[in-house]
Design a protein around this motif. Structure first.
Motif, PDB file in Angstrom:
ATOM      1  N   LEU A  24       0.828  -1.201   0.000  1.00  0.00           N
ATOM      2  CA  LEU A  24       0.000   0.000   0.000  1.00  0.00           C
ATOM      3  C   LEU A  24       0.863   1.252   0.000  1.00  0.00           C
ATOM      4  CD1 LEU A  24      -2.764  -1.031   2.546  1.00  0.00           C
ATOM      5  CD2 LEU A  24      -2.838  -1.159   0.075  1.00  0.00           C
ATOM      6  N   VAL A  25       0.403   2.266  -0.717  1.00  0.00           N
ATOM      7  CA  VAL A  25       1.098   3.536  -0.828  1.00  0.00           C
ATOM      8  C   VAL A  25       0.245   4.594  -0.141  1.00  0.00           C
ATOM      9  CG1 VAL A  25       1.942   5.264  -2.468  1.00  0.00           C
ATOM     10  CG2 VAL A  25       2.094   2.845  -3.036  1.00  0.00           C
ATOM     11  N   LYS A  26       0.874   5.468   0.607  1.00  0.00           N
ATOM     12  CA  LYS A  26       0.136   6.559   1.245  1.00  0.00           C
ATOM     13  C   LYS A  26      -0.224   7.603   0.200  1.00  0.00           C
ATOM     14  CE  LYS A  26       1.941   6.068   5.879  1.00  0.00           C
ATOM     15  NZ  LYS A  26       2.374   6.780   7.075  1.00  0.00           N
ATOM     16  N   ALA A  27      -1.435   8.149   0.318  1.00  0.00           N
ATOM     17  CA  ALA A  27      -1.912   9.150  -0.623  1.00  0.00           C
ATOM     18  C   ALA A  27      -2.920  10.059   0.070  1.00  0.00           C
ATOM     19  CB  ALA A  27      -2.556   8.482  -1.842  1.00  0.00           C
ATOM     20  N   THR A  28      -3.210  11.173  -0.581  1.00  0.00           N
ATOM     21  CA  THR A  28      -4.228  12.104  -0.107  1.00  0.00           C
ATOM     22  C   THR A  28      -5.247  12.283  -1.222  1.00  0.00           C
ATOM     23  OG1 THR A  28      -2.582  13.262   1.233  1.00  0.00           O
ATOM     24  CG2 THR A  28      -4.642  14.426   0.802  1.00  0.00           C
ATOM     25  N   VAL A  29      -6.521  12.223  -0.877  1.00  0.00           N
ATOM     26  CA  VAL A  29      -7.594  12.426  -1.849  1.00  0.00           C
ATOM     27  C   VAL A  29      -7.726  13.932  -2.087  1.00  0.00           C
ATOM     28  CG1 VAL A  29     -10.050  12.125  -2.331  1.00  0.00           C
ATOM     29  CG2 VAL A  29      -8.795  10.357  -1.063  1.00  0.00           C
ATOM     30  N   ALA A  60     -17.174   6.329  -0.032  1.00  0.00           N
ATOM     31  CA  ALA A  60     -16.676   6.485   1.335  1.00  0.00           C
ATOM     32  C   ALA A  60     -15.330   7.205   1.377  1.00  0.00           C
ATOM     33  CB  ALA A  60     -16.548   5.121   2.008  1.00  0.00           C
ATOM     34  N   PHE A  61     -14.651   7.275   0.241  1.00  0.00           N
ATOM     35  CA  PHE A  61     -13.334   7.910   0.174  1.00  0.00           C
ATOM     36  C   PHE A  61     -13.365   9.201  -0.653  1.00  0.00           C
ATOM     37  CE2 PHE A  61     -12.715   3.421   0.945  1.00  0.00           C
ATOM     38  CZ  PHE A  61     -11.883   3.453   2.050  1.00  0.00           C
ATOM     39  N   GLN A  62     -14.534   9.682  -0.978  1.00  0.00           N
ATOM     40  CA  GLN A  62     -14.666  10.916  -1.752  1.00  0.00           C
ATOM     41  C   GLN A  62     -14.752  12.102  -0.803  1.00  0.00           C
ATOM     42  OE1 GLN A  62     -17.909  10.502  -4.538  1.00  0.00           O
ATOM     43  NE2 GLN A  62     -16.946   8.779  -5.570  1.00  0.00           N
ATOM     44  N   GLY A  65      -8.915  15.915   1.036  1.00  0.00           N
ATOM     45  CA  GLY A  65      -7.936  15.937   2.110  1.00  0.00           C
ATOM     46  C   GLY A  65      -7.838  14.662   2.922  1.00  0.00           C
ATOM     47  N   MET A  66      -8.663  13.660   2.604  1.00  0.00           N
ATOM     48  CA  MET A  66      -8.624  12.394   3.346  1.00  0.00           C
ATOM     49  C   MET A  66      -7.302  11.675   3.066  1.00  0.00           C
ATOM     50  SD  MET A  66     -11.106   9.045   3.149  1.00  0.00           S
ATOM     51  CE  MET A  66     -12.480   9.799   4.003  1.00  0.00           C
ATOM     52  N   HIS A  67      -6.667  11.221   4.139  1.00  0.00           N
ATOM     53  CA  HIS A  67      -5.424  10.460   4.006  1.00  0.00           C
ATOM     54  C   HIS A  67      -5.777   8.986   3.895  1.00  0.00           C
ATOM     55  CE1 HIS A  67      -2.916  13.930   4.780  1.00  0.00           C
ATOM     56  NE2 HIS A  67      -3.790  14.272   5.736  1.00  0.00           N
ATOM     57  N   VAL A  68      -5.245   8.334   2.865  1.00  0.00           N
ATOM     58  CA  VAL A  68      -5.558   6.940   2.595  1.00  0.00           C
ATOM     59  C   VAL A  68      -4.287   6.151   2.316  1.00  0.00           C
ATOM     60  CG1 VAL A  68      -7.853   7.461   1.664  1.00  0.00           C
ATOM     61  CG2 VAL A  68      -5.913   7.363   0.114  1.00  0.00           C
ATOM     62  N   LYS A 100      -8.536   3.890   4.896  1.00  0.00           N
ATOM     63  CA  LYS A 100      -8.152   5.124   5.553  1.00  0.00           C
ATOM     64  C   LYS A 100      -6.800   4.941   6.215  1.00  0.00           C
ATOM     65  CE  LYS A 100     -12.768   6.857   6.401  1.00  0.00           C
ATOM     66  NZ  LYS A 100     -13.749   7.303   7.397  1.00  0.00           N
ATOM     67  N   ASP A 101      -5.980   5.981   6.147  1.00  0.00           N
ATOM     68  CA  ASP A 101      -4.676   5.958   6.793  1.00  0.00           C
ATOM     69  C   ASP A 101      -4.844   6.538   8.183  1.00  0.00           C
ATOM     70  OD1 ASP A 101      -2.034   5.916   7.480  1.00  0.00           O
ATOM     71  OD2 ASP A 101      -1.399   7.464   6.068  1.00  0.00           O
ATOM     72  N   LEU A 102      -4.759   5.698   9.174  1.00  0.00           N
ATOM     73  CA  LEU A 102      -4.961   6.126  10.558  1.00  0.00           C
ATOM     74  C   LEU A 102      -3.654   6.454  11.263  1.00  0.00           C
ATOM     75  CD1 LEU A 102      -7.693   3.510  11.501  1.00  0.00           C
ATOM     76  CD2 LEU A 102      -8.008   5.854  10.689  1.00  0.00           C
TER      77      LEU A 102
END
Length: 103
Positions: A24-29, A60-62, A65-68, A100-102
């Motif tokens: 998995l790669v960290k990303a921001t929506v 759910a990911f739209q 700024g959400m970190h995923v 989600k990236d917690l």
């Protein structure tokens, strides 16, 4: 009891070494705006700064700024987004897994 020790050690080693998030790669929506109104829809800004456009992103990911964390597949397809004053080219990707990236 001693004959079970090597087996128990092997099971523990396998359990610790299995990391389901390793691909998995960290990303921001990023919400660039409605496609129907000169926006490009939702894109992902990867941790290396690259922007990619998912062919589909679950509702759910739209959220801007959400970190995923995401695993995606690419086939080299690109898409041009016509925005004023600059046209932007995005690589189109298929999301294989997103969470989600917690961290």
């Amino acid at each position: 009891m001693r004959k079970y020790l090597p087996g128990a050690a092997l099971i523990l080693l396998l359990a610790v070494s299995c990391n389901p998030d390793k691909d998995l790669v960290k990303a921001t929506v990023v919400d660039t705006g409605d496609i129907a109104q000169d926006g490009c829809g939702y894109v992902l800004k990867l941790e290396n700064g690259k922007l990619v456009r998912p062919a589909y992103i679950p509702s759910a990911f739209q959220s801007n700024g959400m970190h995923v964390k995401v695993k995606y597949n690419t086939n080299g397809q690109e898409e041009i987004c016509h925005t004023h004053p600059v046209n932007t080219t995005f690589e189109v990707v298929e999301i294989a897994k997103i969470e989600k990236d917690l961290d």
